[in-house]
Design a protein around this motif. Structure first.
Motif, PDB file in Angstrom:
ATOM      1  N   ALA A  49       0.780  -1.224  -0.075  1.00  0.00           N
ATOM      2  CA  ALA A  49      -0.116   0.117   0.136  1.00  0.00           C
ATOM      3  C   ALA A  49       0.848   1.206   0.115  1.00  0.00           C
ATOM      4  O   ALA A  49       2.143   1.208   0.488  1.00  0.00           O
ATOM      5  N   ARG A  74      -4.783  -1.783 -13.876  1.00  0.00           N
ATOM      6  CA  ARG A  74      -5.313  -1.118 -12.716  1.00  0.00           C
ATOM      7  C   ARG A  74      -6.566  -1.793 -12.214  1.00  0.00           C
ATOM      8  O   ARG A  74      -7.322  -2.261 -13.237  1.00  0.00           O
ATOM      9  N   ASP A 131      -9.750  -1.085  -9.750  1.00  0.00           N
ATOM     10  CA  ASP A 131     -10.946  -0.356  -8.839  1.00  0.00           C
ATOM     11  C   ASP A 131     -11.456  -1.506  -7.951  1.00  0.00           C
ATOM     12  O   ASP A 131     -11.557  -2.426  -8.298  1.00  0.00           O
ATOM     13  N   PRO A 132     -11.892  -1.020  -6.833  1.00  0.00           N
ATOM     14  CA  PRO A 132     -12.569  -1.939  -5.662  1.00  0.00           C
ATOM     15  C   PRO A 132     -13.701  -2.654  -6.453  1.00  0.00           C
ATOM     16  O   PRO A 132     -14.712  -2.119  -6.913  1.00  0.00           O
ATOM     17  N   SER A 161      -6.170   6.758  -7.580  1.00  0.00           N
ATOM     18  CA  SER A 161      -6.354   5.844  -6.459  1.00  0.00           C
ATOM     19  C   SER A 161      -6.932   4.505  -6.986  1.00  0.00           C
ATOM     20  O   SER A 161      -8.106   4.353  -7.436  1.00  0.00           O
ATOM     21  N   ALA A 162      -6.343   3.298  -6.831  1.00  0.00           N
ATOM     22  CA  ALA A 162      -6.681   2.094  -7.228  1.00  0.00           C
ATOM     23  C   ALA A 162      -5.662   0.929  -6.730  1.00  0.00           C
ATOM     24  O   ALA A 162      -4.558   1.560  -6.278  1.00  0.00           O
ATOM     25  N   THR A 163      -5.693  -0.045  -7.117  1.00  0.00           N
ATOM     26  CA  THR A 163      -4.795  -1.227  -7.027  1.00  0.00           C
ATOM     27  C   THR A 163      -4.264  -1.389  -8.238  1.00  0.00           C
ATOM     28  O   THR A 163      -4.934  -1.610  -9.255  1.00  0.00           O
ATOM     29  N   THR A 209      -0.350  -3.319  -5.545  1.00  0.00           N
ATOM     30  CA  THR A 209      -0.009  -2.187  -4.709  1.00  0.00           C
ATOM     31  C   THR A 209      -1.236  -1.511  -4.746  1.00  0.00           C
ATOM     32  O   THR A 209      -1.663  -0.843  -5.728  1.00  0.00           O
ATOM     33  N   SER A 210      -1.746  -1.184  -3.441  1.00  0.00           N
ATOM     34  CA  SER A 210      -2.988  -0.260  -3.343  1.00  0.00           C
ATOM     35  C   SER A 210      -2.540   1.070  -3.286  1.00  0.00           C
ATOM     36  O   SER A 210      -2.005   1.539  -2.332  1.00  0.00           O
ATOM     37  N   THR A 258      -3.061   5.218  -2.920  1.00  0.00           N
ATOM     38  CA  THR A 258      -4.407   6.217  -2.351  1.00  0.00           C
ATOM     39  C   THR A 258      -3.478   7.707  -2.758  1.00  0.00           C
ATOM     40  O   THR A 258      -2.651   7.776  -2.122  1.00  0.00           O
TER      41      THR A 258
END
Lengths: 114, 107
Positions: free
Chosen positions: B10, B37, B39-40, B85-87, B101-102, B104
């Motif tokens: 993170a 990428r 997103d949640p 912002s994403a993983t 890697t998350s 923010t």
């Protein structure tokens, strides 16, 4: 609008029931793939298909089955034999099963088995 | 067997900062490496694909580099935005994924 669709987005099943996850693509891709994603782990390959009426097992095929009767469709059945079926399932496709191409993913189906 | 690692797990950065995400792999004999990428609760979106013969690829504010001999790839994001912002995941030879890697980006 070309792409990969997976349905449903959320799926709930009781333990012991088989369940089928849908994956459809209108990209005219030959190769299709199923992955499983668990928290804290990378994606793992379940099954893949290079062409219609042909498919191969991936790293974690036990408890799963697939079919590829049409180029556009690659459904995944999670059977009662799968020990830990609760996961996020992702379908992907490529023009050909070759390392020259990037793979495209669908939006995923979250399966919860209780 | 190929193992892919992404460190840190993170990362938080203020908006506007340039940043680098890392991807390491154990077997240098690779065909390609792809950055995604996620997103949640969503699927993966392809960002960049680097073939083994290439050293880097660029798309907008993103630049991915590949150093096969050291078993490393980096994803450089310039002038980060909250929408970044994403993983971020890397995949070697399609099937070998890192855990991501998350990221923010703080407004």
């Amino acid at each position: 609008d070309g792409g990969i669709t997976q349905s449903p987005k959320y799926l709930f099943r009781k333990e012991g029931q088989n369940v089928t996850l849908s994956c459809e693509q209108n990209l005219n891709h030959d190769a299709m793939y199923w992955y499983r994603q668990d928290p804290g782990q990378g994606l793992r390959l379940i099954y893949y298909s290079q062409i219609v009426n042909d498919f191969q097992k991936g790293d974690i095929a036990e408890g799963y089955s697939v079919s590829r009767e049409k180029k556009e469709s690659f459904p995944l059945t999670v059977t009662s034999a799968q020990k830990n079926p609760t996961a996020f399932y992702l379908c992907a496709s490529k023009p050909r099963d070759s390392q020259s191409y990037e793979q495209y993913f669908g939006p995923g189906t979250r399966l919860t088995v209780t | 067997k190929q193992e892919v690692t992404q460190i840190p797990a993170a990362l938080s950065v203020p908006e506007g900062e340039n940043l680098v995400l890392n991807c390491s792999f154990t077997d240098s004999a690779i065909y390609n490496l792809q950055w995604f990428r996620q997103d949640p609760g969503k699927g993966l979106t392809s960002l960049l694909l680097i073939q083994s013969s290439q050293r880097e690829q660029t798309s907008g504010r993103l630049n991915a580099s590949l150093d096969k001999s050291s078993g490393r790839s980096t994803l450089y994001i310039a002038a980060s935005q909250p929408g970044d912002s994403a993983t971020y995941l890397c995949a070697v030879d399609q099937f070998y994924f890192g855990t991501g890697t998350s990221l923010t980006v703080i407004p």
